[in-house]
Design a protein around this motif. Structure first.
Motif, PDB file in Angstrom:
ATOM      1  N   GLY A 155       0.821  -1.210   0.000  1.00 42.09           N
ATOM      2  CA  GLY A 155       0.000   0.000   0.000  1.00 42.09           C
ATOM      3  C   GLY A 155       0.849   1.250   0.000  1.00 42.09           C
ATOM      4  N   GLY A 156       2.168   1.076   0.044  1.00 48.58           N
ATOM      5  CA  GLY A 156       3.069   2.224   0.034  1.00 48.58           C
ATOM      6  C   GLY A 156       4.250   1.936  -0.872  1.00 48.58           C
ATOM      7  N   ARG A 157       5.109   2.933  -1.033  1.00 44.53           N
ATOM      8  CA  ARG A 157       6.312   2.774  -1.860  1.00 44.53           C
ATOM      9  C   ARG A 157       7.463   2.395  -0.935  1.00 44.53           C
ATOM     10  N   LEU A 158       8.153   1.269  -1.247  1.00 46.59           N
ATOM     11  CA  LEU A 158       9.198   0.745  -0.358  1.00 46.59           C
ATOM     12  C   LEU A 158      10.576   0.875  -1.000  1.00 46.59           C
ATOM     13  N   HIS A 159      11.564   1.346  -0.238  1.00 43.23           N
ATOM     14  CA  HIS A 159      12.963   1.345  -0.668  1.00 43.23           C
ATOM     15  C   HIS A 159      13.787   0.756   0.467  1.00 43.23           C
ATOM     16  N   VAL A 160      14.738  -0.101   0.076  1.00 47.76           N
ATOM     17  CA  VAL A 160      15.517  -0.826   1.073  1.00 47.76           C
ATOM     18  C   VAL A 160      16.990  -0.457   0.952  1.00 47.76           C
ATOM     19  N   ALA A 161      17.678  -0.379   2.104  1.00 46.18           N
ATOM     20  CA  ALA A 161      19.137  -0.182   2.106  1.00 46.18           C
ATOM     21  C   ALA A 161      19.758  -1.240   3.011  1.00 46.18           C
ATOM     22  N   THR A 162      20.879  -1.808   2.602  1.00 42.63           N
ATOM     23  CA  THR A 162      21.604  -2.726   3.499  1.00 42.63           C
ATOM     24  C   THR A 162      23.067  -2.283   3.566  1.00 42.63           C
ATOM     25  N   ASP A 163      23.663  -2.485   4.743  1.00 39.15           N
ATOM     26  CA  ASP A 163      25.068  -2.096   4.928  1.00 39.15           C
ATOM     27  C   ASP A 163      25.975  -2.905   4.009  1.00 39.15           C
ATOM     28  N   ASP A 164      25.623  -4.216   3.829  1.00 40.32           N
ATOM     29  CA  ASP A 164      26.500  -5.064   3.022  1.00 40.32           C
ATOM     30  C   ASP A 164      26.081  -5.129   1.555  1.00 40.32           C
ATOM     31  N   GLY A 165      25.044  -4.386   1.182  1.00 39.77           N
ATOM     32  CA  GLY A 165      24.615  -4.350  -0.229  1.00 39.77           C
ATOM     33  C   GLY A 165      23.962  -5.649  -0.687  1.00 39.77           C
ATOM     34  N   SER A 166      23.552  -6.530   0.277  1.00 45.91           N
ATOM     35  CA  SER A 166      22.977  -7.823  -0.134  1.00 45.91           C
ATOM     36  C   SER A 166      21.618  -7.652  -0.801  1.00 45.91           C
ATOM     37  N   VAL A 167      20.965  -6.530  -0.549  1.00 53.59           N
ATOM     38  CA  VAL A 167      19.736  -6.205  -1.279  1.00 53.59           C
ATOM     39  C   VAL A 167      19.530  -4.691  -1.219  1.00 53.59           C
ATOM     40  N   GLY A 168      18.975  -4.135  -2.297  1.00 56.04           N
ATOM     41  CA  GLY A 168      18.678  -2.693  -2.345  1.00 56.04           C
ATOM     42  C   GLY A 168      19.934  -1.843  -2.405  1.00 56.04           C
ATOM     43  N   PHE A 169      19.779  -0.605  -1.927  1.00 54.71           N
ATOM     44  CA  PHE A 169      20.867   0.373  -1.929  1.00 54.71           C
ATOM     45  C   PHE A 169      21.945  -0.054  -0.930  1.00 54.71           C
ATOM     46  N   GLU A 170      23.199   0.043  -1.304  1.00 52.80           N
ATOM     47  CA  GLU A 170      24.276  -0.307  -0.368  1.00 52.80           C
ATOM     48  C   GLU A 170      24.659   0.938   0.418  1.00 52.80           C
ATOM     49  N   GLY A 171      24.312   0.968   1.685  1.00 52.57           N
ATOM     50  CA  GLY A 171      24.658   2.125   2.519  1.00 52.57           C
ATOM     51  C   GLY A 171      23.551   2.393   3.516  1.00 52.57           C
ATOM     52  N   SER A 172      23.524   3.633   4.017  1.00 45.86           N
ATOM     53  CA  SER A 172      22.641   3.971   5.128  1.00 45.86           C
ATOM     54  C   SER A 172      21.250   4.376   4.633  1.00 45.86           C
ATOM     55  N   VAL A 173      20.263   4.065   5.465  1.00 43.79           N
ATOM     56  CA  VAL A 173      18.891   4.471   5.152  1.00 43.79           C
ATOM     57  C   VAL A 173      18.762   5.999   5.189  1.00 43.79           C
ATOM     58  N   LEU A 174      19.681   6.671   5.890  1.00 42.69           N
ATOM     59  CA  LEU A 174      19.666   8.140   5.910  1.00 42.69           C
ATOM     60  C   LEU A 174      19.906   8.675   4.496  1.00 42.69           C
ATOM     61  N   GLU A 175      20.791   7.982   3.758  1.00 43.30           N
ATOM     62  CA  GLU A 175      21.064   8.399   2.383  1.00 43.30           C
ATOM     63  C   GLU A 175      19.799   8.237   1.524  1.00 43.30           C
ATOM     64  N   LEU A 176      19.057   7.150   1.781  1.00 39.76           N
ATOM     65  CA  LEU A 176      17.780   6.961   1.066  1.00 39.76           C
ATOM     66  C   LEU A 176      16.813   8.106   1.375  1.00 39.76           C
ATOM     67  N   LEU A 177      16.830   8.526   2.640  1.00 36.12           N
ATOM     68  CA  LEU A 177      15.931   9.615   3.042  1.00 36.12           C
ATOM     69  C   LEU A 177      16.313  10.917   2.327  1.00 36.12           C
ATOM     70  N   ARG A 178      17.605  11.199   2.293  1.00 35.05           N
ATOM     71  CA  ARG A 178      18.065  12.433   1.605  1.00 35.05           C
ATOM     72  C   ARG A 178      17.633  12.410   0.151  1.00 35.05           C
ATOM     73  N   GLN A 179      17.832  11.223  -0.474  1.00 33.28           N
ATOM     74  CA  GLN A 179      17.489  11.069  -1.883  1.00 33.28           C
ATOM     75  C   GLN A 179      15.981  11.232  -2.106  1.00 33.28           C
ATOM     76  N   GLU A 180      15.185  10.595  -1.234  1.00 36.05           N
ATOM     77  CA  GLU A 180      13.724  10.690  -1.351  1.00 36.05           C
ATOM     78  C   GLU A 180      13.288  12.150  -1.231  1.00 36.05           C
ATOM     79  N   TRP A 181      13.915  12.871  -0.311  1.00 33.93           N
ATOM     80  CA  TRP A 181      13.522  14.265  -0.086  1.00 33.93           C
ATOM     81  C   TRP A 181      13.907  15.119  -1.293  1.00 33.93           C
ATOM     82  N   ARG A 182      15.107  14.865  -1.812  1.00 33.52           N
ATOM     83  CA  ARG A 182      15.612  15.621  -2.975  1.00 33.52           C
ATOM     84  C   ARG A 182      14.766  15.380  -4.214  1.00 33.52           C
ATOM     85  N   GLU A 183      14.462  14.092  -4.462  1.00 37.42           N
ATOM     86  CA  GLU A 183      13.864  13.741  -5.751  1.00 37.42           C
ATOM     87  C   GLU A 183      12.344  13.579  -5.706  1.00 37.42           C
ATOM     88  N   GLY A 184      11.783  13.509  -4.490  1.00 37.07           N
ATOM     89  CA  GLY A 184      10.351  13.228  -4.380  1.00 37.07           C
ATOM     90  C   GLY A 184       9.484  14.474  -4.464  1.00 37.07           C
TER      91      GLY A 184
END
Ligand SMILES: Cc1cc2nc3c(=O)[nH]c(=O)nc-3n(C[C@H](O)[C@H](O)[C@H](O)COP(=O)(O)OP(=O)(O)OC[C@H]3O[C@@H](n4cnc5c(N)ncnc54)[C@H](O)[C@@H]3O)c2cc1C
Ligand code: FES
Length: 268
Positions: A155-184
């Motif tokens: 029911g929502g839009r999901l983005h995942v981050a993992t420290d080891d890059g095993s799935v989704g963005f490799e790195g911190s969820v804070l970076e995902l937040l910055r990106q979402e704020w910038r591009e959303g």
């Protein structure tokens, strides 16, 4: 104070050291809000004497069964004993307690979860979905194995981050937040943040929110004794100017609080 006897329906190890506990609760346990918590008496023995606080991961009502779910990690003596309870075991519980999340109408909720902090945000996402409200769910974990509940986020839009890059963005969820704020295309008038996770992540997310003037609620964790506002053992330090030296009690004025006024550096 709402003290209720509960019984264990199931208590399963989901990933190493992380358990999902389902508790059958009686009528006296009122329907909880996402972000509220319970205070569990783990054992009838003397030790550990104090109850342990746990956020609710969910609440289900099916026919006569009313059940509260808790997603917890084994970190010390209390949670280790909790992990040994078998179906049918009795536990006494105080709850639901505290203040939950309060999404504002007409704003897009952006949920930012770190590790097992996902629990109350899963509860929040289901309640948003039931009300047909769109949301964005950003979920960061150390690895794929720690992405508990990810398949349930609908029911929502999901983005995942993992420290080891095993799935989704490799790195911190804070970076995902910055990106979402910038591009959303979000603004402080159209979106707001709800977060739960390790202390360091909450600190970073709340700094980001404050710098950008974004409304942000975090679910705090800290040691608690009574959990009902009596012992004054869970004071939350606020930033200078936020509330003239007042220390709100995390258990009754939280655990969900305005993250932008918490003095994270002084929070125990
Ligand atoms: C409002 C609230 C909601 C919570 N929700 C959850 C949840 O959904 N799932 C979950 O796994 N845990 C949650 N916690 C944390 C949980 O209460 C602690 O992990 C638990 O008390 C540990 O008990 P223990 O006897 O196993 O550990 P202890 O023997 O008491 O402590 C072992 C280690 O854990 C640390 N610790 C103890 N309590 C906390 C705490 N409150 N926060 C962080 N570290 C702690 C201690 O400093 C120590 O290093 C929540 C805490 C609060 C205040
Ligand atoms: S734990 Fe006693 S006042 Fe909060």
């Amino acid at each position: 104070m709402n003290l209720v006897p509960c019984s264990v329906v199931s208590n399963r190890e989901i990933t190493q050291g992380n358990f999902l506990l389902t508790l059958k609760v009686p009528r006296g346990f009122s329907r909880p809000q996402p972000g509220q918590f319970v205070h569990l008496r783990i054992t009838q023995d003397v030790e550990p004497l104090l109850r342990r606080p746990y956020s609710l991961e969910g609440f289900v009502e099916r026919g006569k069964l009313r059940a509260a779910r808790i997603y917890y990690s084994v970190v010390g003596r209390g949670s280790r004993l909790l992990s040994q309870h078998q179906p049918g075991a009795k536990l006494d519980v105080i709850g639901p307690l505290g203040v939950g999340f309060s999404p504002r109408p007409r704003r897009l909720p952006i949920l930012v979860a770190g590790g097992r902090g996902v629990a109350p945000l899963l509860f929040l996402s289901r309640s948003l979905r039931d009300r047909k409200r769109p949301f964005v769910f950003l979920f960061g974990a150390r690895s794929r194995r720690e992405l508990y509940g990810v398949r349930e986020i609908r029911g929502g839009r999901l983005h995942v981050a993992t420290d080891d890059g095993s799935v989704g963005f490799e790195g911190s969820v804070l970076e995902l937040l910055r990106q979402e704020w910038r591009e959303g295309g979000h603004t402080p008038l159209t979106a707001e943040i709800f977060t739960c996770g390790p202390h360091g992540l909450l600190h970073e997310v709340s700094d980001f929110a404050r710098e950008n003037g974004i409304r942000c609620e975090a679910s705090l964790e800290g040691p608690m004794a009574c959990a009902v506002g009596a012992c004054r053992g869970c004071p939350v330090p606020l930033l200078p100017g936020a509330d003239s030296g007042r220390y709100p009690a995390m258990c009754v004025e939280g655990p969900v609080m305005d993250a932008t006024i918490v003095d994270w550096a002084r929070l125990p």
